[in-house]
Design a protein around this motif. Structure first.
Motif, short mmCIF file in Angstrom:
data_model
loop_
_atom_site.label_atom_id
_atom_site.label_comp_id
_atom_site.label_asym_id
_atom_site.label_seq_id
_atom_site.Cartn_x
_atom_site.Cartn_y
_atom_site.Cartn_z
N ARG A 319 -16.44 58.29 -23.45
CA ARG A 319 -17.42 59.34 -23.20
C ARG A 319 -17.83 60.06 -24.49
N PHE A 320 -17.56 59.44 -25.64
CA PHE A 320 -18.01 59.95 -26.94
C PHE A 320 -18.85 58.84 -27.58
N ILE A 321 -20.15 59.05 -27.65
CA ILE A 321 -21.09 57.97 -28.00
C ILE A 321 -21.89 58.36 -29.24
N GLY A 322 -22.04 57.42 -30.15
CA GLY A 322 -22.90 57.62 -31.31
C GLY A 322 -24.32 57.17 -31.04
N ILE A 323 -25.28 58.08 -31.23
CA ILE A 323 -26.71 57.75 -31.07
C ILE A 323 -27.43 58.25 -32.31
N THR A 324 -27.81 57.35 -33.19
CA THR A 324 -28.47 57.77 -34.43
C THR A 324 -29.83 58.37 -34.14
N ASN A 325 -30.10 59.49 -34.79
CA ASN A 325 -31.39 60.17 -34.62
C ASN A 325 -32.54 59.27 -35.04
N GLY A 326 -33.73 59.67 -34.62
CA GLY A 326 -34.94 58.97 -35.03
C GLY A 326 -35.85 59.89 -35.82
N ILE A 327 -37.02 59.41 -36.13
CA ILE A 327 -38.03 60.18 -36.82
C ILE A 327 -39.29 60.19 -35.95
N ASP A 328 -39.94 61.33 -35.86
CA ASP A 328 -41.11 61.48 -35.00
C ASP A 328 -42.36 61.02 -35.75
N LEU A 329 -42.82 59.83 -35.41
CA LEU A 329 -43.99 59.27 -36.07
C LEU A 329 -45.29 59.87 -35.54
N HIS A 330 -45.20 60.66 -34.47
CA HIS A 330 -46.39 61.26 -33.90
C HIS A 330 -46.65 62.66 -34.46
N ALA A 331 -45.69 63.22 -35.17
CA ALA A 331 -45.83 64.58 -35.67
C ALA A 331 -46.29 64.54 -37.12
N ARG A 332 -45.53 65.16 -38.02
CA ARG A 332 -45.92 65.20 -39.43
C ARG A 332 -45.82 63.81 -40.03
N ASN A 333 -46.96 63.25 -40.40
CA ASN A 333 -46.96 61.91 -40.99
C ASN A 333 -48.18 61.75 -41.88
N PRO A 334 -48.18 60.75 -42.77
CA PRO A 334 -49.29 60.58 -43.71
C PRO A 334 -50.45 59.76 -43.14
N PHE A 335 -50.41 59.42 -41.86
CA PHE A 335 -51.45 58.59 -41.27
C PHE A 335 -52.49 59.41 -40.52
N THR A 336 -52.04 60.43 -39.80
CA THR A 336 -52.96 61.18 -38.93
C THR A 336 -53.01 62.66 -39.24
N SER A 337 -52.32 63.13 -40.27
CA SER A 337 -52.31 64.55 -40.59
C SER A 337 -53.73 65.09 -40.77
N PRO A 338 -54.12 66.13 -40.02
CA PRO A 338 -55.48 66.69 -40.17
C PRO A 338 -55.73 67.21 -41.58
N GLU A 339 -54.68 67.80 -42.20
CA GLU A 339 -54.86 68.32 -43.56
C GLU A 339 -55.15 67.19 -44.55
N LEU A 340 -54.41 66.10 -44.42
CA LEU A 340 -54.64 64.97 -45.32
C LEU A 340 -55.97 64.29 -45.02
N ALA A 341 -56.32 64.19 -43.74
CA ALA A 341 -57.59 63.56 -43.37
C ALA A 341 -58.77 64.35 -43.94
N ARG A 342 -58.65 65.67 -43.93
CA ARG A 342 -59.73 66.51 -44.45
C ARG A 342 -59.99 66.24 -45.93
N GLU A 343 -58.93 65.92 -46.67
CA GLU A 343 -59.08 65.65 -48.11
C GLU A 343 -59.10 64.15 -48.42
N GLN A 344 -59.22 63.32 -47.35
CA GLN A 344 -59.24 61.86 -47.50
C GLN A 344 -58.00 61.35 -48.23
N LEU A 345 -56.84 61.82 -47.77
CA LEU A 345 -55.58 61.45 -48.40
C LEU A 345 -54.66 60.65 -47.47
N THR A 346 -55.11 60.33 -46.25
CA THR A 346 -54.24 59.63 -45.31
C THR A 346 -53.96 58.20 -45.76
N PHE A 347 -52.77 57.70 -45.37
CA PHE A 347 -52.37 56.33 -45.69
C PHE A 347 -53.04 55.36 -44.72
N PRO A 348 -53.26 54.13 -45.15
CA PRO A 348 -53.82 53.11 -44.24
C PRO A 348 -52.76 52.58 -43.28
#
Length: 596
Positions: A319-348
């Protein structure tokens, strides 16, 4: 405890997207929420009360007579330890509100957030006053922080009981109507609260409050919820404690409860982490590799003995289980960030498994990172020299276990080689004057960003511009900053301790994404300098070969994308399995044996 809010937000959102569980969250109703755009969606839900002892709580005098012990044992054997009130308690009223937390821009699905308000009597009417997010970690004068936390936990337990009772009462009424009127096409109603998932030692005592109500029969209709407790930071959480006199003020039946809590007392303090572990049906830890190290005795940390008996008992029962955390690809990211998109800095979006992007396929990650430096130079944060020199970025709290002792040597080394070092974070237990001195000693090479407003303004652009993420942590259960650094195309310079080793690959590896140095050896200084030197040399070499450099950056981003919460068979699936096990055990043990 660092990164906890980001982890819980990401996990909750992905669980709701996954659709296998219906998630709700209970949070304090911080006053700053009333001044945010989401305030218009907040609605009143219920008025409830909790009881608090108005007199002075007992601390060192938790001794119970032999007759008292015998009475407690007899009452517990009869599963009815709550036959009478032992002291006059004060009822503290509080209001609960709800608001939807939309998990995507389409507003098609939302997590229900329950907001527990302050009490209606002093000093609990001072709870959750916060003018900024930094105020969340403190408590106003007149209300000790431990009182505030215990009040929230007891109020949250009362709210869970209310939600469960409302749901099961509705179900009963619905079943009676079906019996009298024949079958109904109405969708089946909730069984109540199936699982309560507690995160971190600061929320552990909520399990005790729930256990009292479960034993008293408050959840008999519909069945009690399974309790899941997750350890996030093994080193900090094991040391988390409350003064026994503060705990005592919140005990409704002190003779019984002091007897139950004595096993967690050391001197005048009550340690919360072993309590949370013992009360839970299932316990998880946010790193698979560290879970094995912990259970098999390879992981050493201060005051480890406080929680090890509880951990090993759970481990023996699977009843003691290891579950490695993940990263939220839908939140802060270099692909869809509105701030980066505004300055044309998003990654392809270079590969199908990467998040969608605003950038054209032919755009290069290297060009976007260079453009981010140019943007910061035009904005006045960086200088013209920074366009042609590597940028090393630290993000995190300024505290000892984040490795700030390595800052002085790192700043000296980088300054001597004309590199830029940016230290961005919040004041904590590390002497703040020392980081200020580094900024003043190397004004052409070191930038200090320690104000919340500046962090919000520059954070996304610095992440994009950074060539390296500096993560010199002494302890790390997962390493969200390192994972996010990779997502933004920054190789990691790190100790590689704890959960970091699950995804950081040293320079000797074929697809390396990190430059690692040794911790606490006679060669630590030389090892740090070697890691920094290798990183700077590789950066200079790769910049001479655009194709090789772009391939290297793609590898960094890809190694982070592979850590997404939504990966097949990943952490969300593992938590679903844990929830099923917790519910199964709750059905087998509806009332007794809850704190073993």
């Amino acid at each position: 405890m660092g990164g906890l809010g980001a982890v819980l937000t990401a996990l909750t959102k992905q669980q709701q997207r996954d659709g296998n569980v219906d998630v709700s969250v209970i949070l304090p109703f911080y006053s700053l929420l009333r001044h945010m755009p989401l305030a218009s969606s907040i609605a009143h839900y219920a008025n409830l009360t909790v009881s608090v002892y108005p007199g002075k709580g007992y601390g060192d005098s938790w001794q119970i007579s032999q007759a008292g012990i015998a009475a407690v044992k007899a009452a517990e054997a009869a599963r009815d330890p709550y036959t009478r009130a032992e002291r006059a308690m004060q009822e503290v009223g509080f209001s609960v509100s709800t608001m939807p937390y939309w998990i995507d821009s389409t507003n098609s699905s939302a997590v229900t957030v329950y907001l527990v308000g302050p009490g209606d009597v002093y000093p609990f009417d001072q709870a959750f006053h916060a003018q900024s997010t930094l105020d969340i970690y403190g408590s106003p004068g007149g209300l000790p922080q431990e009182w505030r936390d215990l009040y929230f936990e007891k109020a949250a337990a009362r709210l869970i009981e209310h939600i469960h009772t409302e749901a099961t009462s509705s179900k009963q009424g619905h079943q009676q109507q079906q019996h009298s009127n024949g079958p109904s096409a109405v969708a089946p109603l909730s069984r109540g609260v199936d699982v309560v998932h507690l995160h971190g030692a600061t929320n552990a005592f909520l399990a005790h409050f729930l256990a009292q109500r479960i034993t008293a029969g408050a959840f008999d209709v519909g069945g009690r919820p399974g309790i899941v407790y997750t350890l996030h930071d093994y080193s900090d959480e094991v040391r988390y404690l409350n003064d026994a006199s503060n705990v005592d003020k919140f005990l409704d039946y002190p003779t019984v409860e002091r007897w139950q809590l004595n096993q967690y007392r050391y001197g005048s303090e009550v340690f919360m982490s072993p309590l949370g572990i013992n009360h839970a049906d299932m316990v998880t830890f946010v790193s698979r590799s560290l879970t094995a190290d912990l259970v098999e005795g390879r992981l050493e940390f201060y005051m480890k003995e406080i929680a090890m008996d509880a951990i090993l008992t759970k481990a023996r029962d699977a009843r003691f289980i290891g579950i490695t955390n993940g990263i939220d690809l839908h939140a802060r990211n270099p692909f869809t960030s509105p701030e980066l998109a505004r300055e044309q800095l998003t990654f392809p979006r270079r590969f199908p498994q990467w998040p969608p992007s605003h950038a054209p396929m032919e755009a290069r990650i290297a060009d976007r990172k260079q453009a981010a430096k140019a943007y910061l130079q035009r904005s006045g944060l960086l200088t013209k020299d920074d366009l042609d020199r590597p940028l090393v970025l630290f993000i995190g709290r300024f505290q000892h276990n984040k490795g700030l002792e390595f800052f002085a040597e790192t700043a000296e080394y980088l300054a001597a080689r004309n590199a830029r070092f940016v230290m961005m974070g919040q004041k904590n237990n590390y002497a703040h004057y020392k980081v200020v001195e580094l900024r003043d000693r190397y004004p052409d090479n070191v930038i200090l960003i320690d104000e919340e407003q500046d962090q919000k303004r520059w954070g996304i652009y610095l992440r994009t511009a950074a060539d390296f993420a500096f993560v010199p942590s002494r302890t790390e259960s997962f390493g969200l900053v390192a994972a996010e650094g990779l997502l933004f195309g920054a190789a990691v310079i790190s100790t590689g301790v704890g959960g970091l080793r699950e995804f950081l690959k040293a320079k000797a590896s074929p697809a390396h994404n990190a430059y690692l140095f040794e911790l606490d050896t006679a060669h630590t200084s030389a090892s740090l300098r070697r890691a920094l030197g290798d990183a700077l040399k590789d950066h200079h070499r790769l910049r001479q070969d655009p194709a090789a450099y772009e391939h290297f950056l793609e590898g960094l981003v890809g190694s982070s994308v592979a850590l997404g919460w939504d990966q097949k068979g990943g952490p969300v699936s593992a938590y679903n399995h844990v929830y099923a096990k917790a519910v199964e055990r709750a059905r087998k043990i509806p009332r007794g044996g809850l704190w073993r």
